[in-house]
Enzyme design. Structure first.
Site, PDB file in Angstrom:
ATOM      1  N   GLU A  90       0.829  -1.212   0.000  1.00 29.34           N
ATOM      2  CA  GLU A  90       0.000   0.000   0.000  1.00 29.34           C
ATOM      3  C   GLU A  90       0.862   1.260   0.000  1.00 29.34           C
ATOM      4  O   GLU A  90       1.667   1.476   0.917  1.00 29.34           O
ATOM      5  CB  GLU A  90      -0.926   0.010   1.228  1.00 29.34           C
ATOM      6  CG  GLU A  90      -1.886   1.185   1.196  1.00 29.34           C
ATOM      7  CD  GLU A  90      -2.879   1.171   2.352  1.00 29.34           C
ATOM      8  OE1 GLU A  90      -3.220   0.075   2.838  1.00 29.34           O
ATOM      9  OE2 GLU A  90      -3.303   2.260   2.764  1.00 29.34           O
ATOM     10  N   LYS A 286      -7.319  -0.711  11.358  1.00 36.21           N
ATOM     11  CA  LYS A 286      -6.681  -1.118  10.104  1.00 36.21           C
ATOM     12  C   LYS A 286      -5.412  -0.274   9.885  1.00 36.21           C
ATOM     13  O   LYS A 286      -4.381  -0.769   9.446  1.00 36.21           O
ATOM     14  CB  LYS A 286      -7.679  -0.966   8.957  1.00 36.21           C
ATOM     15  CG  LYS A 286      -7.248  -1.527   7.635  1.00 36.21           C
ATOM     16  CD  LYS A 286      -6.460  -0.591   6.770  1.00 36.21           C
ATOM     17  CE  LYS A 286      -6.167  -1.207   5.415  1.00 36.21           C
ATOM     18  NZ  LYS A 286      -5.291  -0.371   4.593  1.00 36.21           N
ATOM     19  N   ASP A 302       3.705 -14.260  11.248  1.00 35.47           N
ATOM     20  CA  ASP A 302       2.369 -14.600  10.747  1.00 35.47           C
ATOM     21  C   ASP A 302       1.404 -13.434  11.024  1.00 35.47           C
ATOM     22  O   ASP A 302       0.876 -13.294  12.131  1.00 35.47           O
ATOM     23  CB  ASP A 302       1.917 -15.879  11.481  1.00 35.47           C
ATOM     24  CG  ASP A 302       0.542 -16.351  11.043  1.00 35.47           C
ATOM     25  OD1 ASP A 302      -0.192 -15.568  10.422  1.00 35.47           O
ATOM     26  OD2 ASP A 302       0.216 -17.516  11.342  1.00 35.47           O
ATOM     27  N   HIS A 399      -2.017  10.241  -0.334  1.00 37.93           N
ATOM     28  CA  HIS A 399      -2.332   9.042  -1.118  1.00 37.93           C
ATOM     29  C   HIS A 399      -2.263   9.325  -2.611  1.00 37.93           C
ATOM     30  O   HIS A 399      -1.810   8.522  -3.389  1.00 37.93           O
ATOM     31  CB  HIS A 399      -3.736   8.551  -0.773  1.00 37.93           C
ATOM     32  CG  HIS A 399      -3.737   7.684   0.437  1.00 37.93           C
ATOM     33  ND1 HIS A 399      -4.621   6.671   0.624  1.00 37.93           N
ATOM     34  CD2 HIS A 399      -2.941   7.665   1.522  1.00 37.93           C
ATOM     35  CE1 HIS A 399      -4.378   6.087   1.765  1.00 37.93           C
ATOM     36  NE2 HIS A 399      -3.373   6.681   2.337  1.00 37.93           N
TER      37      HIS A 399
HETATM   38  C1  MEV Z   1      -5.566   3.451   5.070  1.00 38.52           C
HETATM   39  O1  MEV Z   1      -4.831   2.312   4.744  1.00 38.52           O
HETATM   40  C2  MEV Z   1      -5.630   3.579   6.573  1.00 38.52           C
HETATM   41  C3  MEV Z   1      -6.481   4.728   7.084  1.00 38.52           C
HETATM   42  O2  MEV Z   1      -7.795   4.649   6.546  1.00 38.52           O
HETATM   43  C4  MEV Z   1      -6.517   4.578   8.584  1.00 38.52           C
HETATM   44  C5  MEV Z   1      -7.475   5.522   9.278  1.00 38.52           C
HETATM   45  O3  MEV Z   1      -8.455   5.953   8.693  1.00 38.52           O
HETATM   46  O4  MEV Z   1      -7.217   5.782  10.471  1.00 38.52           O
HETATM   47  C6  MEV Z   1      -5.923   6.064   6.683  1.00 38.52           C
END
Ligand code: MEV
Length: 445
Positions: A90, A286, A302, A399
């Protein structure tokens, strides 16, 4: 070769075919078969011995799948700086971890402590008789367990680990006649899955033999059944706690539009939202695993096990919540992360994957406890970077730059074209169509 039709897709004995033949079959599902085979083969390692190692990690391998291997510098943990390897596809995760690590390296660094390193395994069984009978033989049984696994535990004990404890868990209120033997382990620097599972299978064998031969169970063979034995990936007692903190004043300048105090308040609110709302909590967590998984993959750990444990831990109060918390007290901002991390620095892939080995060397061949601190610091760094972007300029700016480069690479742009596109798209909307348009115009004579 003709394209393979869906109804021809049941293939008996696929695993026994040569790699080249498997590749030919697979290529029948792709466009341009000859080129596809060449492309897949171009990712084979040129050194046969290295390729063999990769082939033996898995089954039915036909190629290798590359993922970028990046490095986050300036990760200062308990006063010591690290360069941390990150394997992730990513865009922006490495950049986010690095910028966050740099910021905190100038504000006291990450602080981290391992709370405990206990791992769990279970033997699940059915006993239709009196619970007292189980209790009456429990000490005898666990002594037999220890004897039966002495050949497995000897080395682990030399390294300071081994079996810690046995507990008989009565689960009959959930499922009729269902019990567990819950075993706790210390696997020192190894993740320990093989060690734990080997011990558990011995325990299961011993339990079966008790049911068959012990006088307490005479004539009751039909009333007992060992269902399964397996480690648990939930490790709420293999936990690391990591945090950053500074005065609110030190946050002045972190954003052009917000004062340090405004930033801290907005940040705290964003984390609070992830504590009360599971939609936001999932994305928030995430962002933490972006960093943790990348360290886990780079070091041959893992990441599925780590994520599974993390998400269960995030739900330990009965409600799924953010794994990190933010607070402001007496003019100080503190951002903390607590999560289970059952990872290892010896055994398994950590020693077999040539790059995992190099990653560990890069980190100074850390103990498992040290790696827990490093991975969680990177998780917190990514979480900080994400929430900081969200409460200030948004994440799309960062991004989009990476997205632009992905599109430019897809269009096979030259270095000069990339440079000009980067300048142009500072003021224009980045989308595949727009970038394609721009590059096509550049390329027109
Ligand atoms: C993207 O990989 C992760 C985010 O969405 C985490 C978040 O929103 O805190 C930027």
């Amino acid at each position: 070769m003709p394209r393979r039709r869906k109804r021809d897709l049941i293939i008996k004995g696929f695993s026994k075919l040569l790699k080249e033949d498997k590749l030919k079959i697979v290529a029948q599902l792709m466009d341009k078969q000859v080129e596809s085979i060449e492309l897949m083969k171009s990712f084979w390692h040129t050194d046969h011995k290295v390729q063999k190692i990769f082939d033996e990690f898995s089954e039915n391998t036909i190629s290798n799948f590359y993922i970028p291997y990046g490095v986050a510098p300036n990760v200062v943990i308990n006063g010591k700086a690290h360069l941390v390897p990150l394997v992730i596809e990513e865009s922006s995760v490495v950049a986010a971890a690095s910028s966050s690590a740099k910021f905190w390296s100038e504000h006291g660094g990450f602080h981290s402590e391992v709370v405990d390193v206990v791992k769990i395994g279970q033997v699940h069984f059915i006993w239709k008789g009196d619970k007292e009978k189980l209790l009456s033989v429990f000490d005898e049984l666990t002594a037999a367990f220890r004897r039966a696994t002495a050949h497995i535990t000897e080395n682990m004990e030399k390294r300071g680990g081994g079996i810690l404890d046995f507990e008989l868990v009565d689960m009959t209120d959930k499922i009729e006649d269902y019990y567990q033997i819950k075993v706790s382990f210390n696997t020192v620097d190894s993740m320990g899955a093989n060690f734990i599972n080997s011990c558990l299978e011995e325990f299961a064998g011993e339990l079966k033999s008790f049911f068959r031969n012990h006088h307490v169970f005479k004539g009751k063979e039909k009333d007992c059944l060992v269902v399964m034995s397996i480690l648990s990936n939930y490790t709420p007692d293999c936990v690391v706690r990591t945090w950053v903190e500074c005065s609110v004043e030190e946050l002045n300048g972190i954003d052009n539009d917000l004062s340090g105090e405004e930033f801290a308040e907005k940040f705290r609110m964003a984390v609070k939202i992830a504590e009360v709302d599971e939609y936001r909590a999932t994305t928030h967590n995430k962002g933490i695993f972006n960093g943790i998984d990348a360290v886990a993959i780079a070091t041959g750990n893992d990441f599925r096990a780590i994520e599974a444990a993390g998400h269960t831990y995030a739900s330990r109060t009965g409600k799924y919540k953010s794994l990190s918390t933010a607070e402001i007290h007496d003019g100080r901002f503190k951002f903390s992360l607590e999560l289970p991390l059952a990872i290892g620095t010896v055994g398994g892939l950590t020693n077999l994957h040539p790059l995992a080995k190099k990653s560990l060397e890069m980190l100074g061949n850390p103990s498992a406890k040290k790696l827990m601190m490093i991975a969680s610091a990177v998780g917190l760094a990514n979480n900080f970077a994400a929430v900081k972007s969200l409460v200030t300029k948004g994440i799309q700016i960062g991004h989009m730059k990476m997205h632009l480069f992905n599109i430019l690479n897809h269009l096979q742009a030259s270095d000069e074209e990339k440079k000009r596109a980067e300048e142009y798209f500072l003021g224009h909307k980045i989308s595949f169509a727009n970038v394609n348009d721009y590059i096509s115009k550049l390329r027109k004579p």
